[in-house]
Scaffold this motif. Structure first.
Motif, mmCIF file in Angstrom:
data_model
loop_
_atom_site.group_PDB
_atom_site.id
_atom_site.type_symbol
_atom_site.label_atom_id
_atom_site.label_comp_id
_atom_site.label_asym_id
_atom_site.label_seq_id
_atom_site.Cartn_x
_atom_site.Cartn_y
_atom_site.Cartn_z
ATOM 1 N N ALA A 1 80.307 17.190 6.178
ATOM 2 C CA ALA A 1 81.315 16.519 5.356
ATOM 3 C C ALA A 1 81.042 15.026 5.286
ATOM 4 O O ALA A 1 80.881 14.361 6.320
ATOM 5 N N LEU A 2 80.983 14.490 4.064
ATOM 6 C CA LEU A 2 80.864 13.057 3.829
ATOM 7 C C LEU A 2 82.194 12.557 3.290
ATOM 8 O O LEU A 2 82.703 13.075 2.296
ATOM 9 N N ASN A 3 82.764 11.553 3.958
ATOM 10 C CA ASN A 3 84.083 11.052 3.595
ATOM 11 C C ASN A 3 84.038 9.548 3.367
ATOM 12 O O ASN A 3 83.438 8.810 4.149
ATOM 13 N N ALA A 4 84.674 9.094 2.295
ATOM 14 C CA ALA A 4 84.849 7.661 2.027
ATOM 15 C C ALA A 4 86.339 7.401 1.876
ATOM 16 O O ALA A 4 87.000 8.036 1.041
ATOM 17 N N SER A 5 86.893 6.498 2.684
ATOM 18 C CA SER A 5 88.343 6.292 2.722
ATOM 19 C C SER A 5 88.713 4.814 2.703
ATOM 20 O O SER A 5 87.947 3.947 3.161
ATOM 21 N N TYR A 6 89.901 4.557 2.194
ATOM 22 C CA TYR A 6 90.531 3.237 2.262
ATOM 23 C C TYR A 6 91.605 3.289 3.337
ATOM 24 O O TYR A 6 92.362 4.267 3.432
ATOM 25 N N PHE A 7 91.672 2.247 4.182
ATOM 26 C CA PHE A 7 92.716 2.226 5.214
ATOM 27 C C PHE A 7 93.553 0.964 5.093
ATOM 28 O O PHE A 7 93.068 -0.103 4.706
#
Length: 210
Positions: free
Chosen positions: A89-95
């Motif tokens: 799984a490749l994940n790109a997130s804003y926090f």
């Protein structure tokens, strides 16, 4: 007469031998093939694109001053099943991390894996681990105009354990408690400080399966 009976018996036996593996395969969701008998495994080659969001609320009361602190992590994931029930799984997130004196926000990218354990038709336990990096900035309340915002940079690790449900061959949902560990630094030069933070919350998401 006996010859026809033997032929009929052989045909019946062949049908049983062929039908048995086909019905077993029908439980495995594979690319470009509809599920017909309840999903019991996710086959190699299946891909998912999904959106997810983790929200943490923390209430505190110090010196007769109360506050609610929030952490929100929202992102997109791409998953590819390299083996039955095992995906990368490749994940790109804003926090966004809201605190009393400053708001911290930025982005993170992680790469990890999830293993699905079947517990019913379409229902799976869903443990997973991931690691990567993050970059962000700290907006300090009351800072003089034009003051550059301190930067945040470092590594991040995520771990979760929950449930995934394949409602159809093209759609799935998941929900699980998840912990996010940040290790890095804030600022540069003489004002630099170390950063160690753990967020824990409930992560929910939905996926398109193909």
């Amino acid at each position: 007469m006996r010859t026809w009976s033997i032929v009929a018996a052989m045909v019946s036996l062949g049908a049983v031998l062929v039908a048995a593996p086909l019905s077993a395969l029908a439980d495995v969701l594979v690319p470009n093939a509809p599920d017909t008998n309840g999903i019991r495994a996710i086959g190699k080659g299946i891909k998912e694109i999904g959106a997810e969001s983790l929200l943490v609320l923390n209430y505190s009361n110090e010196n007769n001053t109360s506050s609610i602190r929030t952490t929100n992590i929202t992102g997109l994931s791409f998953r590819y099943f390299i083996l039955n029930n095992l995906n990368l799984a490749l994940n790109a997130s804003y926090f966004y991390k809201g605190v009393d004196a400053a708001a911290r926000q930025g982005g993170m990218v992680t790469l990890g894996g999830n293993y699905l354990i079947n517990i019913g038709r379409g229902l799976f336990l869903n443990p997973g681990l991931a690691g990567g990096g993050f970059y962000g900035k700290v907006s300090v309340k009351g800072a003089p105009s034009g003051t550059p915002a301190p930067t945040m940079v470092g590594g991040v690790a995520r771990a979760g354990f929950g449930l995934a449900f394949y409602a159809s061959p093209k759609f799935s949902l998941f929900a699980r408690p998840e912990a996010v560990l940040y290790v890095g630094k804030v600022g540069q030069g003489p004002t630099e400080s170390s950063l160690l933070n753990v967020d824990g919350g409930f992560n929910v998401g939905m996926n398109y399966v193909f």
